[in-house]
Design a protein around this motif. Structure first.
Motif, mmCIF file in Angstrom:
data_model
loop_
_atom_site.group_PDB
_atom_site.id
_atom_site.type_symbol
_atom_site.label_atom_id
_atom_site.label_comp_id
_atom_site.label_asym_id
_atom_site.label_seq_id
_atom_site.Cartn_x
_atom_site.Cartn_y
_atom_site.Cartn_z
ATOM 1 N N ASN A 187 -1.239 0.244 9.696
ATOM 2 C CA ASN A 187 -0.224 -0.551 9.000
ATOM 3 C C ASN A 187 0.009 -0.041 7.579
ATOM 4 O O ASN A 187 1.139 -0.033 7.085
ATOM 5 N N ILE B 2 3.749 -1.137 6.216
ATOM 6 C CA ILE B 2 4.022 -2.564 6.413
ATOM 7 C C ILE B 2 2.934 -3.410 5.742
ATOM 8 O O ILE B 2 2.941 -4.629 5.847
ATOM 9 N N ASP B 3 2.019 -2.760 5.078
ATOM 10 C CA ASP B 3 0.989 -3.463 4.322
ATOM 11 C C ASP B 3 0.693 -2.615 3.086
ATOM 12 O O ASP B 3 0.981 -1.409 3.070
ATOM 13 N N GLU C 111 8.649 -3.791 -2.609
ATOM 14 C CA GLU C 111 8.840 -4.234 -1.224
ATOM 15 C C GLU C 111 10.156 -3.722 -0.637
ATOM 16 O O GLU C 111 10.210 -3.238 0.495
ATOM 17 N N ALA D 140 10.787 -1.007 2.389
ATOM 18 C CA ALA D 140 11.601 -1.278 3.587
ATOM 19 C C ALA D 140 12.519 -0.092 3.865
ATOM 20 O O ALA D 140 12.644 0.363 5.015
ATOM 21 N N VAL D 141 13.140 0.426 2.816
ATOM 22 C CA VAL D 141 14.028 1.591 2.978
ATOM 23 C C VAL D 141 13.207 2.801 3.406
ATOM 24 O O VAL D 141 13.614 3.563 4.306
ATOM 25 N N ARG E 29 10.384 2.850 5.066
ATOM 26 C CA ARG E 29 9.978 2.674 6.478
ATOM 27 C C ARG E 29 11.106 3.076 7.414
ATOM 28 O O ARG E 29 10.904 3.803 8.382
ATOM 29 N N HIS E 30 12.308 2.595 7.072
ATOM 30 C CA HIS E 30 13.450 2.881 7.952
ATOM 31 C C HIS E 30 13.702 4.383 8.057
ATOM 32 O O HIS E 30 14.037 4.904 9.112
ATOM 33 N N LEU F 122 20.743 0.360 9.911
ATOM 34 C CA LEU F 122 20.415 0.431 8.484
ATOM 35 C C LEU F 122 20.922 1.729 7.856
ATOM 36 O O LEU F 122 20.849 1.898 6.648
#
Lengths: 388, 233
Positions: free
Chosen positions: B58, B63-64, B83, B87-88, B90-91, B119
């Motif tokens: 993770n 995500i962590d 955060e 998110a960007v 990760r995508h 996205l």
């Protein structure tokens, strides 16, 4: 909007029973909301349609309705001689002195008494109200004990139908005609000869003087002169404003009562939507965690859940509005508190009411969905993914 | 014969620590973990339950967030990202494969695969083409209009793999990808992941309990009580 609309829409379809039940609850509230506004609008439009912009009404100063107004004959004669009054084809001034008397008649079916407006009119009165026409029978003969009744009165009151006989002011009055005045308050009245009415009711006065202006702009001169004349304790209003004022108190009350009721009802519907959306979020914890893991932001999730709730609100709004629109087929009658007389009117749906009703439904959806959407957006990704 | 060039380090982990709070108790899950993963590696993380392997995955997948230590992926220290930046990131960089597939039940296989591309700035036609290509690659294109409930476990995991590769990520993070599958389906999914690694050069980090799954990896790392190996800085 990153998460597709189809995601929100299909989630609603998937749990269609709860969607329908929640939207149904909202629909009922929207129905009440729309029906109340339609009722108030129906009353307002009926009375506003009764007036004409070209006509002016002269009443005693401070009288709120024709029933409260007294204008003596000599004063009525002064009013009738004003230069702003238009003439008809025969060169006669378009001015009518009228008498209003309220009388109790029994309703057909229930036999319950209710006040009806009896209007003593002169032949010019019809010329002043082109929207009033004879639907059946003939006009009363001047000097006779004949009357004509508005179509709503004819249908609702015992003895008011064509060919029937009404008894009031110690006389029998034969109904010789029925007036069709469209959706105006005249449809709820009884008209007879002014001289006969004055004698029968022993009232040698007038309630109001109605006149047609030569030009709409002449109103201001007429109003200024008559209201400044020390012989005349009168007020002058445009007829359309006069009738709008007549509806105001009752329409405002209906609106207020309806809004208070719907606000209370809507709390229940909002709570219902909130419970539905909380349940929807709870069953989709992993799904929401997955969306966040894939890169969708908290805002994206918030929007998707809010959209779902808004769709429920829209569905409820449309259902409520659809049901309320059926109310336009009904005509109801009630006593107008300002005139104390019975007036019949229909539920009236306007684009403004339709828009307000849909916005009300969407507003409930918005309020019901906000907290669950916030909860979904604030979920921790790792904990959400572990929620299996 | 020219010497084989060493692939560059994609994931650089140094002294990584992660703990969770349970009421007043603080539970250390990872302690001073050091790990380098070269680009194109197929790494299997094994260990008993509670050893911290999923936590490590993770953290690598973004995500962590770690408590301390270095976590650099393709030159970016992701522990420093906010955060929304994460998110960007990760995508753009991570494809996920979960034990229970985690497909969105109200979307078709094609729509599920298309999801990460929403996205991106790609136009709808290009998104569809790319999603269809990913489905063809995992051999499940003929089921593109099926909903997850209409697919078997193995087929759902194939769709999930297609979703993981559709945006051409740098890393594929797989958490027990065969944990919910029968032997045959598990073999097919592992075969597919091996192909992604060998033919497309994808870097795969897989958490597994299954020794047969671990055999497919090019490297195996054991975690025990949050400790991977001693750091030699």
């Amino acid at each position: 909007m990153k998460i597709p609309l189809s995601y929100s829409y299909r989630n609603l379809v998937t749990r269609r029973l709860t969607t329908v039940l929640t939207a149904g609850g909202m629909g009922l509230v929207v129905f009440v909301f729309a029906a109340v506004l339609m009722l108030a609008e129906g009353l307002r439009q009926t009375l506003v349609a009764t007036g004409s912009y070209d006509n002016a009404v002269v009443l005693r100063a401070s009288a709120e309705s024709e029933v409260q107004s007294i204008i003596e004959r000599d004063k009525a004669a002064i009013i009738a001689s004003q230069p702003e009054i238009a003439l008809n084809k025969e060169g006669r001034p378009l001015v009518a002195q009228e008498l209003i008397v309220l009388f109790n008649l029994r309703k057909r079916g229930t036999n319950m008494p209710s006040n009806v407006t009896i209007r003593g009119v002169s032949p010019i009165s019809l010329e002043l109200r082109p929207e009033v026409r004879l639907a059946a029978g003939r006009m009363f003969r001047p000097g006779s004990t004949e009357v004509v009744t508005g179509k709503d009165t004819a249908g609702r009151f015992v003895g008011a139908g064509l060919g029937e006989t009404l008894r009031f002011a110690m006389r029998d009055w034969t109904v010789v005609g029925v007036l069709d005045a469209g959706n105006t308050a005249f449809s709820s009245e009884i008209w007879g000869d002014i001289d006969q009415m004055q004698q029968a009711f022993r009232r040698p006065i007038f309630s109001s003087v109605i006149l047609r202006l030569r030009a709409p702009g002449d109103f201001y001169n007429l109003k200024a002169r008559l209201e400044a004349d020390p012989r005349l304790p009168v007020q002058v209003k445009r007829e359309i404003v006069f009738y709008e004022d007549q509806s105001k108190r009752m329409a405002d009350f209906i609106r207020l009562l309806g809004l208070v009721l719907t606000v209370i009802f809507s709390l229940g519907a909002v709570l219902g939507a909130m419970i539905t959306m909380y349940a929807a979020v709870a069953t989709r914890t992993v799904e929401i965690g997955t969306l966040r893991a894939l890169g969708f932001s908290r805002g994206n999730v918030l929007t998707a859940i809010m959209l779902e709730s808004l769709l429920i609100g829209l569905l409820g709004g449309l259902a409520g509005l659809g049901a309320a629109s059926l109310m336009t087929f009904f005509t109801i009658s009630t006593t107008n508190w300002q005139t104390f007389a019975e007036v019949a009117f229909s539920f009236t749906l306007t684009p403004d009411i339709a828009a307000k009703s849909l916005l009300f439904g969407l507003g409930m959806g918005l309020l019901g969905g906000f907290l669950p959407a916030l909860q979904a957006a604030r979920m921790n990704i790792v904990e959400s993914l572990r929620a299996l | 014969m020219a010497p084989e060039s060493t692939p560059p380090i994609l994931v650089e982990i140094n002294n990584l620590t992660k703990s969770y709070r349970r009421g007043v108790q603080i539970i250390k899950v990872l302690e001073n973990v050091c790990l380098n993963i070269p680009e194109g590696e197929f790494l299997a993380l094994m260990g008993p339950s509670g050893s911290g392997k999923t936590t490590l995955l993770n953290l690598i997948a973004g995500i962590d967030q770690p408590d301390s230590g270095l976590l650099r992926i393709a030159g970016v220290d992701i522990s420093l990202l906010s955060e929304s930046e994460l998110a960007v990131w990760r995508h753009r960089n991570v494809g996920f494969i979960f034990q229970f597939y985690n497909l969105v039940p109200v979307l078709t296989a094609l729509e599920n695969v298309e999801l990460p591309l929403l996205l991106s700035e790609l136009p709808r036609v290009r998104r569809r083409q790319q999603a269809e290509l990913a489905l063809k690659l995992v051999g499940i294109y003929d089921r593109k209009d099926h909903y997850p409930r209409q697919l078997s476990g193995g087929q759902q995991q194939r769709v999930a793999i297609a979703r993981a590769i559709v945006s051409d990520p740098v890393i594929i993070a797989a958490d027990e990808p065969t944990g919910d599958l029968d032997k045959v389906s598990a073999g097919e999914v592992l075969q597919l992941m091996t192909r992604l690694n060998q033919e497309l050069g994808k870097t795969i980090i897989m958490v597994t309990h299954d020794p047969r799954a671990a055999e497919r990896a090019s490297r195996l790392q054991h975690l025990d009580k949050g400790v991977l190996n001693a750091c030699t800085v």
